[in-house]
Design a protein around this motif. Structure first.
Motif, PDB file in Angstrom:
ATOM      1  N   LYS A   1       0.834  -1.212   0.000  1.00 33.64           N
ATOM      2  CA  LYS A   1       0.000   0.000   0.000  1.00 33.64           C
ATOM      3  C   LYS A   1       0.865   1.258   0.000  1.00 33.64           C
ATOM      4  N   LEU A   2       1.992   1.206   0.678  1.00 28.53           N
ATOM      5  CA  LEU A   2       2.907   2.353   0.704  1.00 28.53           C
ATOM      6  C   LEU A   2       3.440   2.638  -0.701  1.00 28.53           C
ATOM      7  N   ILE A   3       3.871   1.600  -1.398  1.00 33.66           N
ATOM      8  CA  ILE A   3       4.354   1.756  -2.773  1.00 33.66           C
ATOM      9  C   ILE A   3       3.233   2.312  -3.655  1.00 33.66           C
ATOM     10  N   TYR A   4       2.034   1.782  -3.455  1.00 26.72           N
ATOM     11  CA  TYR A   4       0.873   2.203  -4.248  1.00 26.72           C
ATOM     12  C   TYR A   4       0.556   3.684  -4.052  1.00 26.72           C
ATOM     13  N   TYR A   5       0.407   4.106  -2.801  1.00 29.68           N
ATOM     14  CA  TYR A   5       0.027   5.494  -2.545  1.00 29.68           C
ATOM     15  C   TYR A   5       1.122   6.475  -2.965  1.00 29.68           C
ATOM     16  N   ASN A   6       2.365   6.082  -2.781  1.00 32.15           N
ATOM     17  CA  ASN A   6       3.454   6.943  -3.219  1.00 32.15           C
ATOM     18  C   ASN A   6       3.431   7.115  -4.738  1.00 32.15           C
ATOM     19  N   LYS A   7       3.126   6.034  -5.452  1.00 30.49           N
ATOM     20  CA  LYS A   7       3.045   6.096  -6.913  1.00 30.49           C
ATOM     21  C   LYS A   7       1.844   6.928  -7.357  1.00 30.49           C
ATOM     22  N   VAL A   8       0.712   6.763  -6.680  1.00 28.68           N
ATOM     23  CA  VAL A   8      -0.470   7.561  -7.004  1.00 28.68           C
ATOM     24  C   VAL A   8      -0.176   9.050  -6.825  1.00 28.68           C
TER      25      VAL A   8
ATOM     26  N   PRO B   1      18.692  -6.583   6.258  1.00 29.11           N
ATOM     27  CA  PRO B   1      18.559  -8.031   6.470  1.00 29.11           C
ATOM     28  C   PRO B   1      17.815  -8.396   7.745  1.00 29.11           C
ATOM     29  N   GLU B   2      17.688  -7.441   8.692  1.00 32.52           N
ATOM     30  CA  GLU B   2      16.950  -7.711   9.928  1.00 32.52           C
ATOM     31  C   GLU B   2      15.448  -7.553   9.742  1.00 32.52           C
ATOM     32  N   PHE B   3      15.056  -6.911   8.615  1.00 33.33           N
ATOM     33  CA  PHE B   3      13.640  -6.633   8.423  1.00 33.33           C
ATOM     34  C   PHE B   3      13.171  -6.975   7.012  1.00 33.33           C
ATOM     35  N   SER B   4      13.922  -7.773   6.300  1.00 29.65           N
ATOM     36  CA  SER B   4      13.542  -8.094   4.924  1.00 29.65           C
ATOM     37  C   SER B   4      13.992  -9.494   4.540  1.00 29.65           C
ATOM     38  N   THR B   5      13.278 -10.070   3.574  1.00 29.20           N
ATOM     39  CA  THR B   5      13.671 -11.355   3.002  1.00 29.20           C
ATOM     40  C   THR B   5      13.835 -11.244   1.492  1.00 29.20           C
ATOM     41  N   PHE B   6      13.716 -10.055   0.937  1.00 28.38           N
ATOM     42  CA  PHE B   6      13.679  -9.749  -0.495  1.00 28.38           C
ATOM     43  C   PHE B   6      12.346 -10.164  -1.105  1.00 28.38           C
ATOM     44  N   TYR B   7      11.871 -11.351  -0.802  1.00 24.97           N
ATOM     45  CA  TYR B   7      10.622 -11.802  -1.408  1.00 24.97           C
ATOM     46  C   TYR B   7       9.396 -11.159  -0.769  1.00 24.97           C
ATOM     47  N   ASP B   8       9.545 -10.614   0.436  1.00 28.57           N
ATOM     48  CA  ASP B   8       8.430  -9.834   0.976  1.00 28.57           C
ATOM     49  C   ASP B   8       8.266  -8.555   0.156  1.00 28.57           C
ATOM     50  N   TYR B   9       9.386  -8.039  -0.361  1.00 29.21           N
ATOM     51  CA  TYR B   9       9.324  -6.874  -1.247  1.00 29.21           C
ATOM     52  C   TYR B   9       8.661  -7.252  -2.569  1.00 29.21           C
ATOM     53  N   LYS B  10       8.997  -8.424  -3.118  1.00 28.99           N
ATOM     54  CA  LYS B  10       8.380  -8.881  -4.362  1.00 28.99           C
ATOM     55  C   LYS B  10       6.872  -9.045  -4.184  1.00 28.99           C
ATOM     56  N   THR B  11       6.464  -9.576  -3.024  1.00 34.83           N
ATOM     57  CA  THR B  11       5.040  -9.733  -2.733  1.00 34.83           C
ATOM     58  C   THR B  11       4.354  -8.372  -2.651  1.00 34.83           C
ATOM     59  N   ALA B  12       5.034  -7.416  -2.007  1.00 37.32           N
ATOM     60  CA  ALA B  12       4.487  -6.064  -1.908  1.00 37.32           C
ATOM     61  C   ALA B  12       4.323  -5.435  -3.284  1.00 37.32           C
ATOM     62  N   ARG B  13       5.257  -5.712  -4.187  1.00 35.07           N
ATOM     63  CA  ARG B  13       5.168  -5.191  -5.554  1.00 35.07           C
ATOM     64  C   ARG B  13       3.956  -5.772  -6.281  1.00 35.07           C
ATOM     65  N   ILE B  14       3.686  -7.037  -6.060  1.00 33.61           N
ATOM     66  CA  ILE B  14       2.512  -7.670  -6.675  1.00 33.61           C
ATOM     67  C   ILE B  14       1.242  -6.989  -6.175  1.00 33.61           C
ATOM     68  N   ILE B  15       1.174  -6.748  -4.861  1.00 36.83           N
ATOM     69  CA  ILE B  15       0.003  -6.093  -4.266  1.00 36.83           C
ATOM     70  C   ILE B  15      -0.158  -4.675  -4.802  1.00 36.83           C
TER      71      ILE B  15
ATOM     72  N   GLU C   1      -1.387  -4.516  -8.466  1.00 42.86           N
ATOM     73  CA  GLU C   1      -2.816  -4.781  -8.613  1.00 42.86           C
ATOM     74  C   GLU C   1      -3.634  -3.544  -8.253  1.00 42.86           C
ATOM     75  N   LEU C   2      -3.240  -2.866  -7.183  1.00 41.55           N
ATOM     76  CA  LEU C   2      -3.942  -1.646  -6.764  1.00 41.55           C
ATOM     77  C   LEU C   2      -3.793  -0.551  -7.811  1.00 41.55           C
ATOM     78  N   LEU C   3      -2.585  -0.398  -8.343  1.00 37.57           N
ATOM     79  CA  LEU C   3      -2.341   0.622  -9.367  1.00 37.57           C
ATOM     80  C   LEU C   3      -3.123   0.316 -10.635  1.00 37.57           C
TER      81      LEU C   3
END
Length: 281
Positions: free
Chosen positions: A73-80, A155-169, A172-174
């Motif tokens: 949602k953060l990526i989405y709203y920033n892009k909007v 690395p303490e707060f990311s797995t890289f794939y959580d970012y990929k999942t966020a991009r998918i979300i 879709e919103l965009l």
């Protein structure tokens, strides 16, 4: 972790509704939501780093579902916000071309970076057998030729794939947002065309009634466990019924302040159903 997926979604929905009820412009709404989600992500990051997780399952659940919902949602709203602030005009052919180009760019990004990846197919299929590889920290495989953003993540707060999942979300919103910005009545060649097999299906109540129904389904998390927003739900109705609903948030604000029942259509549905039930008694 004290935050559950349901709690996070509810918090975000409540914030969205509060901002939209203030009759703000979409630019202002996107800006305020960007700040809010950034603060929320920072707060949860602090909690994760300080408290950690009870077990591996909790860690996987967090990076597969909870963090991507906030980051997406953060990526989405920033892009909007960026799209709205650079829009050249408010109507006309130039306006249409601008949003059509934005949609084309989004589709190109989707093809190049998301839909052809093994992870995208894994995530879309609902599989969980590789979750411990994708959603546990410290499991990044640099032999996969990952995007360079992997070198910038915490690395303490990311797995890289959580970012990929966020991009998918966020994509879709965009996608839903951009489609609703382009009037289907003026541009019949767009995907918002009514499906051929539903030409005999059309909405016979008012547009406000349909918006009221859409918001009821959204706020009750009745569709996809509340993981999709009001714009996407309204888009589904617009495609199904071949109707343009316009500015959802302003219509919703008018409902909140109208005289009499604020849920007139839902009240009517309840009465009609009860009367139909009574006929069989």
């Amino acid at each position: 972790m004290e935050h559950s997926l349901h709690t996070i979604i509810l918090e975000i929905h409540n914030k969205e509704d509060k901002i939209s009820s203030q009759s703000k412009r979409l630019i202002d709404e996107a800006y305020e939501m960007t700040l809010y989600l950034q603060d929320l992500l920072f707060e949860i990051k602090k909690q994760v780093i300080e408290e950690g997780f009870k077990n591996d399952e909790e860690e996987v659940q967090f990076f597969r579902t909870i963090k991507p919902q906030i980051l997406g949602k953060l990526i989405y709203y920033n892009k909007v916000y960026r799209i709205e602030t650079t829009c050249p005009v408010s109507t006309g052919k130039m306006y249409y071309r601008y949003f059509a180009n934005q949609l084309a760019t989004l589709k190109r990004d989707y093809v190049e970076h998301l839909c052809n990846s093994d992870f995208y197919r894994y995530y879309r299929s609902g599989r969980t057998d590789r979750d411990h590889s994708y959603f546990k920290r410290g499991n990044i495989n640099y032999h996969d030729g990952l995007n360079s953003i992997v070198f910038e993540i915490d690395p303490e707060f990311s797995t890289f794939y959580d970012y990929k999942t966020a991009r998918i979300i966020s994509n879709e919103l965009l996608y839903s947002y951009l489609l609703t910005k382009i009037n289907p009545e003026e541009n019949p060649d767009l995907i918002l065309q009514k499906p051929e097999n539903s030409k005999d299906i059309f909405w016979t109540e008012s547009k406000n009634a349909l918006i009221e129904l859409a918001y009821a389904l959204y706020t009750s998390a009745s569709i996809s466990h509340g993981k999709i927003g009001i714009r996407k739900i309204s888009l589904m109705f617009q495609i199904l019924f071949g109707i343009t609903l316009g500015d959802l948030h302003h219509a919703f604000h008018r409902m909140k302040t109208r005289a009499g029942s604020r849920t007139a259509f839902l009240d009517q549905l309840k009465t009609s159903l009860e009367e139909y039930m009574d006929k069989d008694l």
